[in-house]
Design a protein around this motif. Structure first.
Motif, PDB file in Angstrom:
ATOM      1  N   GLN A  58      -1.755 -46.651   7.854  1.00 39.14           N
ATOM      2  CA  GLN A  58      -0.616 -46.206   8.662  1.00 39.14           C
ATOM      3  C   GLN A  58       0.717 -46.601   8.042  1.00 39.14           C
ATOM      4  O   GLN A  58       1.708 -45.905   8.226  1.00 39.14           O
ATOM      5  CB  GLN A  58      -0.709 -46.776  10.078  1.00 39.14           C
ATOM      6  CG  GLN A  58      -1.819 -46.149  10.899  1.00 39.14           C
ATOM      7  CD  GLN A  58      -1.907 -46.753  12.279  1.00 39.14           C
ATOM      8  OE1 GLN A  58      -0.958 -46.675  13.043  1.00 39.14           O
ATOM      9  NE2 GLN A  58      -3.041 -47.373  12.592  1.00 39.14           N
ATOM     10  N   LYS A  59       0.739 -47.701   7.304  1.00 38.75           N
ATOM     11  CA  LYS A  59       1.981 -48.195   6.698  1.00 38.75           C
ATOM     12  C   LYS A  59       2.159 -47.746   5.258  1.00 38.75           C
ATOM     13  O   LYS A  59       3.197 -47.997   4.647  1.00 38.75           O
ATOM     14  CB  LYS A  59       2.012 -49.722   6.756  1.00 38.75           C
ATOM     15  CG  LYS A  59       2.069 -50.275   8.159  1.00 38.75           C
ATOM     16  CD  LYS A  59       2.036 -51.789   8.133  1.00 38.75           C
ATOM     17  CE  LYS A  59       1.882 -52.334   9.529  1.00 38.75           C
ATOM     18  NZ  LYS A  59       1.027 -53.488   9.588  1.00 38.75           N
ATOM     19  N   GLY A  75       0.368 -42.673   4.638  1.00 35.71           N
ATOM     20  CA  GLY A  75       0.615 -43.050   6.033  1.00 35.71           C
ATOM     21  C   GLY A  75       1.117 -41.911   6.899  1.00 35.71           C
ATOM     22  O   GLY A  75       0.613 -41.678   8.002  1.00 35.71           O
ATOM     23  N   SER A  76       2.101 -41.177   6.404  1.00 33.74           N
ATOM     24  CA  SER A  76       2.687 -40.109   7.221  1.00 33.74           C
ATOM     25  C   SER A  76       1.687 -38.977   7.469  1.00 33.74           C
ATOM     26  O   SER A  76       1.707 -38.353   8.536  1.00 33.74           O
ATOM     27  CB  SER A  76       3.952 -39.567   6.566  1.00 33.74           C
ATOM     28  OG  SER A  76       3.648 -38.985   5.313  1.00 33.74           O
ATOM     29  N   ASN A 109      -0.492 -40.359  10.284  1.00 33.22           N
ATOM     30  CA  ASN A 109       0.273 -40.505  11.518  1.00 33.22           C
ATOM     31  C   ASN A 109       0.672 -39.158  12.104  1.00 33.22           C
ATOM     32  O   ASN A 109       0.646 -38.970  13.322  1.00 33.22           O
ATOM     33  CB  ASN A 109       1.502 -41.392  11.285  1.00 33.22           C
ATOM     34  CG  ASN A 109       1.109 -42.839  11.043  1.00 33.22           C
ATOM     35  OD1 ASN A 109       0.229 -43.383  11.712  1.00 33.22           O
ATOM     36  ND2 ASN A 109       1.728 -43.471  10.073  1.00 33.22           N
ATOM     37  N   ASP A 110       1.025 -38.195  11.251  1.00 34.17           N
ATOM     38  CA  ASP A 110       1.380 -36.862  11.736  1.00 34.17           C
ATOM     39  C   ASP A 110       0.173 -36.161  12.358  1.00 34.17           C
ATOM     40  O   ASP A 110       0.298 -35.494  13.375  1.00 34.17           O
ATOM     41  CB  ASP A 110       1.945 -35.992  10.599  1.00 34.17           C
ATOM     42  CG  ASP A 110       3.317 -36.452  10.127  1.00 34.17           C
ATOM     43  OD1 ASP A 110       3.930 -37.316  10.798  1.00 34.17           O
ATOM     44  OD2 ASP A 110       3.767 -35.955   9.079  1.00 34.17           O
ATOM     45  N   GLU A 134       3.014 -45.793   1.970  1.00 35.08           N
ATOM     46  CA  GLU A 134       4.067 -44.824   1.654  1.00 35.08           C
ATOM     47  C   GLU A 134       3.518 -43.448   1.301  1.00 35.08           C
ATOM     48  O   GLU A 134       4.129 -42.433   1.625  1.00 35.08           O
ATOM     49  CB  GLU A 134       4.938 -45.342   0.500  1.00 35.08           C
ATOM     50  CG  GLU A 134       5.859 -46.460   0.896  1.00 35.08           C
ATOM     51  CD  GLU A 134       6.762 -46.895  -0.256  1.00 35.08           C
ATOM     52  OE1 GLU A 134       6.971 -46.105  -1.192  1.00 35.08           O
ATOM     53  OE2 GLU A 134       7.260 -48.031  -0.194  1.00 35.08           O
ATOM     54  N   HIS A 154      -3.792 -38.512  -3.082  1.00 37.61           N
ATOM     55  CA  HIS A 154      -3.951 -39.034  -1.722  1.00 37.61           C
ATOM     56  C   HIS A 154      -5.343 -39.631  -1.541  1.00 37.61           C
ATOM     57  O   HIS A 154      -5.496 -40.699  -0.939  1.00 37.61           O
ATOM     58  CB  HIS A 154      -3.718 -37.923  -0.695  1.00 37.61           C
ATOM     59  CG  HIS A 154      -2.339 -37.360  -0.750  1.00 37.61           C
ATOM     60  ND1 HIS A 154      -2.062 -36.167  -1.364  1.00 37.61           N
ATOM     61  CD2 HIS A 154      -1.165 -37.831  -0.285  1.00 37.61           C
ATOM     62  CE1 HIS A 154      -0.773 -35.919  -1.273  1.00 37.61           C
ATOM     63  NE2 HIS A 154      -0.194 -36.922  -0.623  1.00 37.61           N
TER      64      HIS A 154
END
Length: 132
Positions: A25-26, A31-32, A35-36, A28, A80
């Motif tokens: 989640q954190k 994470g996004s 979270n998205d 870089e 990723h």
């Protein structure tokens, strides 16, 4: 020599999953994306991951379903998946030692490779279909 024990219980799996996804989640790079996609549904996602890994590693069949479809449309590339594997391996090695954690890392790497190839396949098929 590690003083850590192997993954043997659901509590161990919960620790692995919770620690791993807290780092994800954190992160870089990835994470996004997580979270998205997951939004406010982290408790449900984590619960599903506990059952998934419990089924694979402890042979306690608590997970049913197909893990790939939710990932099919994600905006992800090889970098990723590489990052996901790095975080998973680092977390597993930090917390545990033994043959079951080695199996977890092996399965995670294979899953990431398969998901990456399947996502590429579907993207290429979609491009091919729109070009005709």
């Amino acid at each position: 020599m590690s003083l850590n024990h192997d993954i043997t219980t659901l509590t161990d799996i919960e620790l692995l999953v919770d620690t791993f996804y807290a780092k994800v989640q954190k992160d870089e790079l990835i994470g996004s994306i997580f979270n998205d996609k997951i939004g406010d549904n982290w408790p449900e996602h984590l619960e599903k991951m506990y059952r998934f890994w419990q089924t694979i590693l402890l042979n306690e069949h608590t997970y049913s379903g197909s893990p790939f479809p939710p990932h099919k449309q994600l905006p992800v590339e090889k970098a990723h998946f590489d990052r996901w594997i790095d975080i998973f391996t680092e977390t597993a090695d930090l917390l545990f030692a033994g043959p079951i954690v080695e199996e977890a890392k092996f399965r995670a790497k294979n899953m990431a490779t398969m998901f990456h190839h399947k996502i590429d396949y579907f993207r290429n098929a979609a491009k091919h279909n729109t070009n005709h």
